[in-house]
Design an enzyme around this catalytic site. Structure first.
Site, PDB file in Angstrom:
ATOM      1  N   ASP A  49      -2.326   0.126   4.526  1.00 22.64           N
ATOM      2  CA  ASP A  49      -2.598  -0.729   3.379  1.00 22.64           C
ATOM      3  C   ASP A  49      -4.064  -0.483   2.957  1.00 22.64           C
ATOM      4  O   ASP A  49      -4.857   0.059   3.737  1.00 22.64           O
ATOM      5  CB  ASP A  49      -2.376  -2.183   3.827  1.00 22.64           C
ATOM      6  CG  ASP A  49      -2.966  -3.158   2.861  1.00 22.64           C
ATOM      7  OD1 ASP A  49      -2.522  -3.169   1.708  1.00 22.64           O
ATOM      8  OD2 ASP A  49      -3.897  -3.898   3.248  1.00 22.64           O
ATOM      9  N   ASP A  51      -6.448  -2.834   0.547  1.00 24.79           N
ATOM     10  CA  ASP A  51      -7.362  -3.988   0.483  1.00 24.79           C
ATOM     11  C   ASP A  51      -7.355  -4.781   1.781  1.00 24.79           C
ATOM     12  O   ASP A  51      -6.299  -5.204   2.258  1.00 24.79           O
ATOM     13  CB  ASP A  51      -6.947  -4.931  -0.660  1.00 24.79           C
ATOM     14  CG  ASP A  51      -7.103  -4.287  -2.026  1.00 24.79           C
ATOM     15  OD1 ASP A  51      -8.191  -3.780  -2.318  1.00 24.79           O
ATOM     16  OD2 ASP A  51      -6.123  -4.274  -2.787  1.00 24.79           O
ATOM     17  N   GLU A  93      -0.657 -16.861  -1.743  1.00 29.59           N
ATOM     18  CA  GLU A  93      -0.404 -15.579  -1.062  1.00 29.59           C
ATOM     19  C   GLU A  93      -0.674 -15.698   0.440  1.00 29.59           C
ATOM     20  O   GLU A  93       0.083 -15.180   1.258  1.00 29.59           O
ATOM     21  CB  GLU A  93      -1.316 -14.494  -1.665  1.00 29.59           C
ATOM     22  CG  GLU A  93      -1.183 -13.150  -1.001  1.00 29.59           C
ATOM     23  CD  GLU A  93      -2.332 -12.189  -1.314  1.00 29.59           C
ATOM     24  OE1 GLU A  93      -3.262 -12.549  -2.050  1.00 29.59           O
ATOM     25  OE2 GLU A  93      -2.282 -11.066  -0.792  1.00 29.59           O
ATOM     26  N   SER A 161      -0.370   0.456  -1.354  1.00 28.33           N
ATOM     27  CA  SER A 161      -1.054  -0.765  -1.782  1.00 28.33           C
ATOM     28  C   SER A 161      -0.349  -1.469  -2.930  1.00 28.33           C
ATOM     29  O   SER A 161       0.209  -0.832  -3.824  1.00 28.33           O
ATOM     30  CB  SER A 161      -2.476  -0.405  -2.219  1.00 28.33           C
ATOM     31  OG  SER A 161      -3.101  -1.519  -2.795  1.00 28.33           O
ATOM     32  N   ALA A 162      -0.433  -2.776  -2.888  1.00 28.00           N
ATOM     33  CA  ALA A 162       0.055  -3.578  -4.005  1.00 28.00           C
ATOM     34  C   ALA A 162      -1.055  -3.723  -5.055  1.00 28.00           C
ATOM     35  O   ALA A 162      -0.914  -4.453  -6.030  1.00 28.00           O
ATOM     36  CB  ALA A 162       0.483  -4.946  -3.494  1.00 28.00           C
ATOM     37  N   LYS A 211       6.760  -4.246  -0.522  1.00 23.73           N
ATOM     38  CA  LYS A 211       6.384  -2.876  -0.173  1.00 23.73           C
ATOM     39  C   LYS A 211       7.527  -2.141   0.518  1.00 23.73           C
ATOM     40  O   LYS A 211       7.637  -0.927   0.398  1.00 23.73           O
ATOM     41  CB  LYS A 211       5.155  -2.888   0.733  1.00 23.73           C
ATOM     42  CG  LYS A 211       3.867  -3.221  -0.003  1.00 23.73           C
ATOM     43  CD  LYS A 211       2.720  -3.236   0.955  1.00 23.73           C
ATOM     44  CE  LYS A 211       1.399  -3.183   0.220  1.00 23.73           C
ATOM     45  NZ  LYS A 211       0.271  -3.156   1.168  1.00 23.73           N
ATOM     46  N   ASP A 250      -2.986  -5.723   6.796  1.00 22.72           N
ATOM     47  CA  ASP A 250      -3.705  -6.989   7.004  1.00 22.72           C
ATOM     48  C   ASP A 250      -2.809  -8.179   6.645  1.00 22.72           C
ATOM     49  O   ASP A 250      -3.293  -9.301   6.545  1.00 22.72           O
ATOM     50  CB  ASP A 250      -5.002  -7.043   6.180  1.00 22.72           C
ATOM     51  CG  ASP A 250      -4.751  -7.232   4.702  1.00 22.72           C
ATOM     52  OD1 ASP A 250      -3.742  -6.715   4.197  1.00 22.72           O
ATOM     53  OD2 ASP A 250      -5.567  -7.904   4.041  1.00 22.72           O
TER      54      ASP A 250
HETATM   55  P1  TMP Z   1      -2.847  -4.871  -0.827  1.00 26.65           P
HETATM   56  O1  TMP Z   1      -3.860  -3.865  -1.304  1.00 26.65           O
HETATM   57  O2  TMP Z   1      -3.205  -5.514   0.483  1.00 26.65           O
HETATM   58  O3  TMP Z   1      -1.476  -4.314  -0.849  1.00 26.65           O
HETATM   59  O4  TMP Z   1      -2.823  -6.122  -1.807  1.00 26.65           O
HETATM   60  C1  TMP Z   1      -3.382  -6.252  -3.039  1.00 26.65           C
HETATM   61  C2  TMP Z   1      -4.240  -7.486  -3.121  1.00 26.65           C
HETATM   62  O5  TMP Z   1      -4.623  -7.677  -4.504  1.00 26.65           O
HETATM   63  C3  TMP Z   1      -3.577  -8.782  -2.713  1.00 26.65           C
HETATM   64  O6  TMP Z   1      -4.231  -9.316  -1.578  1.00 26.65           O
HETATM   65  C4  TMP Z   1      -3.800  -9.735  -3.881  1.00 26.65           C
HETATM   66  C5  TMP Z   1      -4.824  -9.049  -4.730  1.00 26.65           C
HETATM   67  N1  TMP Z   1      -4.740  -9.306  -6.197  1.00 26.65           N
HETATM   68  C6  TMP Z   1      -5.911  -9.659  -6.878  1.00 26.65           C
HETATM   69  O7  TMP Z   1      -6.985  -9.778  -6.270  1.00 26.65           O
HETATM   70  N2  TMP Z   1      -5.842  -9.854  -8.233  1.00 26.65           N
HETATM   71  C7  TMP Z   1      -4.674  -9.719  -8.944  1.00 26.65           C
HETATM   72  O8  TMP Z   1      -4.661  -9.883 -10.173  1.00 26.65           O
HETATM   73  C8  TMP Z   1      -3.487  -9.377  -8.211  1.00 26.65           C
HETATM   74  C9  TMP Z   1      -2.191  -9.240  -8.942  1.00 26.65           C
HETATM   75  C10 TMP Z   1      -3.572  -9.158  -6.842  1.00 26.65           C
END
Ligand code: TMP
Length: 308
Positions: A49, A51, A93, A161-162, A211, A250
């Site tokens: 992942d 972030d 979240e 990553s999301a 995911k 994480d």
């Molecule tokens: P990940 O990189 O851990 O897959 O998750 C992406 C992170 O992005 C998740 O913790 C929530 C964050 N996020 C924001 O900070 N702003 C946003 O507009 C959106 C949709 C997600």
């Protein structure tokens, strides 16, 4: 400093030294007690992942920004709207009490609204470059060593990553100053028009809780005649051939990143960044190794060098 007592561990204070906890039975690098049947032999793939996993959660006393969070569209009204969404949805979240179906719907809602605002607010690629250069974002110490070691060992790395692929790749460009052929980013990818304005997103949205649905279909990028990434090969063999997976995340939802892979062995490493007291037990149940207190990636480097 706040004091916290975790089950089975002595009370500690914030900011305590980073330490890691193992689920019973997990192979420990360097412990001399590794069981060869549970070790990851050659044929390893890494799924990480971005972030809060490859990046630090705290930077000089401030929260590190996510690939979404660092983005300044150059349009104050839209930046404020996305920030308001963050303030509403982020606590949901990370809440350990919301049932998964309900949380999934909330996350879909958040991503849809946020992507919509990026398009409506006229995001440009130049704004991405500028935002990354001004962002509070840092790779965890040891990430560069990890990437170098994995490259040397020929281990493919899927950064899953999301967040936003275009931003993650810009972070890598600006922070790593070099590219790694073994690293692919699978994330929400933007489509820009000829003026460099965001017009849409490619494919189905990836959010923190779906995911698992994307693990295989997007693993290998295919390129257009100019050499630019242009979608993903559904018959990807890159990850499928690897039956030993080292997963870094994480979020408990990150465990779904390896769904669909027919792996024989998986070691899952979790970085628990927040809600430590409430989430500790569920992380320890879900992951094989849990790092607390914004630990570095050096333990993972050590683990890889022991395993490969
Ligand atoms: P990940 O990189 O851990 O897959 O998750 C992406 C992170 O992005 C998740 O913790 C929530 C964050 N996020 C924001 O900070 N702003 C946003 O507009 C959106 C949709 C997600």
């Amino acid at each position: 400093a706040a004091s916290i007592a975790l089950p089975g561990f002595p009370p500690t204070t914030f900011p305590p030294p980073a330490f890691r906890c193992f689920r019973p039975g997990t192979p420990r690098a360097g412990s001399g007690s590794m069981d060869s049947t549970t070790m990851l032999p050659p044929g390893v793939a890494v799924i990480a992942d971005f972030d809060g996993t490859l990046t630090r959660y705290w930077i000089a006393g401030r929260r590190g920004q996510t690939s979404h969070g660092l983005l300044q569209q150059g349009n104050a009204e839209y930046d404020a709207k996305r920030q308001a969404l963050y303030e509403y949805y982020h606590p949901l979240e990370i809440s350990p009490t919301i049932p998964i179906e309900e949380k999934t719907k909330l996350m879909e809602e958040w991503w849809e609204k946020s992507h919509g605002l990026l398009i409506e607010g006229g995001l440009t690629y130049d704004a991405i470059k500028k935002s990354v250069s001004e962002a509070t974002i840092a790779l965890r110490d040891g990430v560069v060593e990890l990437f170098e070691l994995l490259e040397e060992l020929g281990v493919p790395v899927l950064v899953f990553s999301a967040g936003l692929a275009d931003i993650i790749e810009e972070v890598f460009r600006q922070k790593l100053h070099r590219s790694f052929k073994n690293i692919k980013v699978v994330s929400n990818r933007m489509v820009f028009d000829e003026e460099g304005c965001l017009v849409s997103f490619k494919g189905k949205t990836i959010h923190v809780l779906n995911k698992n649905e994307h693990a295989l279909d997007m693993a290998t990028p295919i390129h257009d005649k100019f050499g630019y990434p242009n979608g993903y090969n559904p018959d990807s063999v890159l990850m499928k051939q690897r039956t030993n997976v080292l997963l870094l995340g994480d979020h408990v939802g990150d465990l779904g990143m390896s769904d669909g892979l027919s792996y024989e062995n998986r070691i899952a490493v979790g970085f628990l960044n927040n809600n430590t007291e409430m989430s500790f037990k569920s992380y320890l149940d879900a992951f094989d190794i849990v790092y607390l207190n914004d630990a570095t990636m050096r333990g993972v480097v050590e683990l890889v060098s022991q395993l490969c």
